[in-house]
Design a protein around this motif. Structure first.
Motif, PDB file in Angstrom:
ATOM      1  N   ARG A 150       2.827  54.284  30.594  1.00 19.60           N
ATOM      2  CA  ARG A 150       3.993  54.918  30.202  1.00 19.60           C
ATOM      3  C   ARG A 150       3.205  54.953  28.201  1.00 19.60           C
ATOM      4  O   ARG A 150       3.530  55.665  27.435  1.00 19.60           O
ATOM      5  N   THR A 156       7.866  56.821  24.398  1.00 20.59           N
ATOM      6  CA  THR A 156       8.807  56.072  24.384  1.00 20.59           C
ATOM      7  C   THR A 156       9.976  55.701  25.894  1.00 20.59           C
ATOM      8  O   THR A 156       9.845  57.050  26.119  1.00 20.59           O
ATOM      9  N   GLN A 157      10.372  54.406  26.072  1.00 20.40           N
ATOM     10  CA  GLN A 157      11.083  54.744  26.786  1.00 20.40           C
ATOM     11  C   GLN A 157      11.645  55.267  27.505  1.00 20.40           C
ATOM     12  O   GLN A 157      12.233  56.705  28.406  1.00 20.40           O
ATOM     13  N   GLU A 158      12.728  55.877  26.119  1.00 18.10           N
ATOM     14  CA  GLU A 158      13.831  56.860  25.958  1.00 18.10           C
ATOM     15  C   GLU A 158      13.325  58.662  26.633  1.00 18.10           C
ATOM     16  O   GLU A 158      13.445  59.273  26.998  1.00 18.10           O
ATOM     17  N   GLY A 203      12.660  58.361  29.820  1.00 20.38           N
ATOM     18  CA  GLY A 203      13.795  58.741  30.192  1.00 20.38           C
ATOM     19  C   GLY A 203      14.149  60.004  30.891  1.00 20.38           C
ATOM     20  O   GLY A 203      14.770  60.841  31.311  1.00 20.38           O
ATOM     21  N   GLU A 204      13.969  60.661  29.252  1.00 22.04           N
ATOM     22  CA  GLU A 204      14.665  62.651  29.395  1.00 22.04           C
ATOM     23  C   GLU A 204      13.876  63.062  29.849  1.00 22.04           C
ATOM     24  O   GLU A 204      14.449  63.996  30.691  1.00 22.04           O
ATOM     25  N   SER A 243      16.804  56.678  33.961  1.00 25.05           N
ATOM     26  CA  SER A 243      17.683  55.679  32.708  1.00 25.05           C
ATOM     27  C   SER A 243      16.961  55.151  32.034  1.00 25.05           C
ATOM     28  O   SER A 243      16.203  54.328  32.402  1.00 25.05           O
ATOM     29  N   VAL A 244      17.355  54.356  31.018  1.00 26.16           N
ATOM     30  CA  VAL A 244      16.712  54.224  29.786  1.00 26.16           C
ATOM     31  C   VAL A 244      16.322  52.169  30.418  1.00 26.16           C
ATOM     32  O   VAL A 244      15.437  51.034  30.693  1.00 26.16           O
ATOM     33  N   ARG A 245      17.544  52.242  30.661  1.00 26.44           N
ATOM     34  CA  ARG A 245      17.225  50.563  31.341  1.00 26.44           C
ATOM     35  C   ARG A 245      17.300  50.371  33.008  1.00 26.44           C
ATOM     36  O   ARG A 245      16.289  49.326  33.107  1.00 26.44           O
ATOM     37  N   ARG A 268      13.183  49.930  31.672  1.00 28.29           N
ATOM     38  CA  ARG A 268      13.001  48.769  30.748  1.00 28.29           C
ATOM     39  C   ARG A 268      12.980  47.605  32.146  1.00 28.29           C
ATOM     40  O   ARG A 268      11.642  46.423  31.799  1.00 28.29           O
TER      41      ARG A 268
END
Length: 96
Positions: free
Chosen positions: A20, A26-28, A31-32, A37-39, A42
């Motif tokens: 990544r 970013t994690q966000e 996710g998009e 989901s970001v969770r 993570r």
């Protein structure tokens, strides 16, 4: 209470995070792009959850990974799942 993370979970999580970051996401953003989901991202990166095959497929497609890199992700996840199954069987046998 948080689980200790060792072995394949930590290795897989570290690899997912490094890919990544190599992609500059970013994690966000991941996710998009992937629909996760970001969770979930993570938890995968922390090694507290093992991804399903469909999740790995989604990530390898999102990142457009070379076959060899995708194969490494699948190998780590498979080894982790197999070890978890053996541990669950051992616990079940001990309870008998």
């Amino acid at each position: 209470m948080e689980r200790a993370v060792t072995g394949e979970g930590a290795s897989l999580g570290t690899l997912l995070r490094s890919i990544r970051l190599e992609r500059g996401m970013t994690q966000e953003q991941l996710g998009e792009a992937s629909g996760l989901s970001v969770r979930s991202i993570r938890d995968l990166e922390r090694g507290v959850s093992c991804p399903r095959v469909s999740t790995l497929r989604l990530l390898t497609q999102t990142w457009n990974l070379p076959e060899s890199r995708g194969a490494e992700l699948y190998r780590l996840a498979r080894t982790w799942r197999d070890r978890a199954r053996r541990q669950r069987r051992g616990v079940a046998e001990e309870r008998r």
